[in-house]
Design a protein around this motif. Structure first.
Motif, PDB file in Angstrom:
ATOM      1  N   GLY A  56       0.781  -1.167  -0.140  1.00 64.10           N
ATOM      2  CA  GLY A  56       0.144  -0.052  -0.043  1.00 64.10           C
ATOM      3  C   GLY A  56       0.725   1.141  -0.001  1.00 64.10           C
ATOM      4  O   GLY A  56       0.300   2.273  -0.135  1.00 64.10           O
ATOM      5  N   LYS A  57       2.169   1.063   0.198  1.00 61.52           N
ATOM      6  CA  LYS A  57       3.058   2.282   0.137  1.00 61.52           C
ATOM      7  C   LYS A  57       3.766   2.218  -0.921  1.00 61.52           C
ATOM      8  O   LYS A  57       5.123   2.963  -0.739  1.00 61.52           O
ATOM      9  N   PRO A  65      -8.147   3.167  -3.080  1.00 64.37           N
ATOM     10  CA  PRO A  65      -8.750   2.437  -2.192  1.00 64.37           C
ATOM     11  C   PRO A  65      -9.460   1.348  -3.196  1.00 64.37           C
ATOM     12  O   PRO A  65      -9.613   0.226  -2.760  1.00 64.37           O
ATOM     13  N   GLU A  66      -9.805   1.708  -4.299  1.00 62.42           N
ATOM     14  CA  GLU A  66     -10.368   0.768  -5.329  1.00 62.42           C
ATOM     15  C   GLU A  66      -9.411  -0.473  -5.706  1.00 62.42           C
ATOM     16  O   GLU A  66      -9.697  -1.563  -5.763  1.00 62.42           O
ATOM     17  N   PHE A  67      -8.350   0.008  -5.853  1.00 66.82           N
ATOM     18  CA  PHE A  67      -7.178  -1.072  -6.281  1.00 66.82           C
ATOM     19  C   PHE A  67      -6.867  -1.861  -5.033  1.00 66.82           C
ATOM     20  O   PHE A  67      -6.950  -3.404  -5.101  1.00 66.82           O
ATOM     21  N   ARG A  68      -6.868  -1.205  -3.846  1.00 71.20           N
ATOM     22  CA  ARG A  68      -6.640  -2.021  -2.637  1.00 71.20           C
ATOM     23  C   ARG A  68      -7.988  -3.192  -2.576  1.00 71.20           C
ATOM     24  O   ARG A  68      -7.484  -4.371  -2.153  1.00 71.20           O
ATOM     25  N   THR A  69      -9.008  -2.735  -2.828  1.00 74.65           N
ATOM     26  CA  THR A  69     -10.278  -3.536  -2.778  1.00 74.65           C
ATOM     27  C   THR A  69      -9.959  -4.662  -3.658  1.00 74.65           C
ATOM     28  O   THR A  69     -10.359  -5.924  -3.381  1.00 74.65           O
TER      29      THR A  69
END
Length: 79
Positions: A56-57, A65-69
């Motif tokens: 994430g960093k 946030p959409e890519f993280r999901t």
């Protein structure tokens, strides 16, 4: 609904659902009980969290946030 103790393999399959809060209460309770009894799975969960934090960093930037999901969904569906 199973009340049997959770196996390490089952925990590994459910780790992303645990982290994103999508487990039902009985399954989450079994997951938490397993963590109390299994140091190896506790370490695995910490490593998984660290990996998500690191990914994430990228380049000092936080993931969209959409890519993280989508990334969490990919791990959840991976077997």
């Amino acid at each position: 609904m199973s009340t049997e103790p959770m196996s390490c393999n089952e925990l590994v399959e459910l780790v992303t659902a645990y982290l994103d809060g999508s487990l039902d209460l009985p399954t989450r309770a079994r997951f938490d009980m397993h963590l109390l009894e299994c140091d190896g799975c506790g370490s695995y969960l910490q490593q998984f969290r660290a990996t998500i934090d690191t990914v994430g960093k990228i380049g000092g930037e936080h993931l969209d946030p959409e890519f993280r999901t989508k990334l969490l969904a990919a791990f959840r569906d991976w077997r």
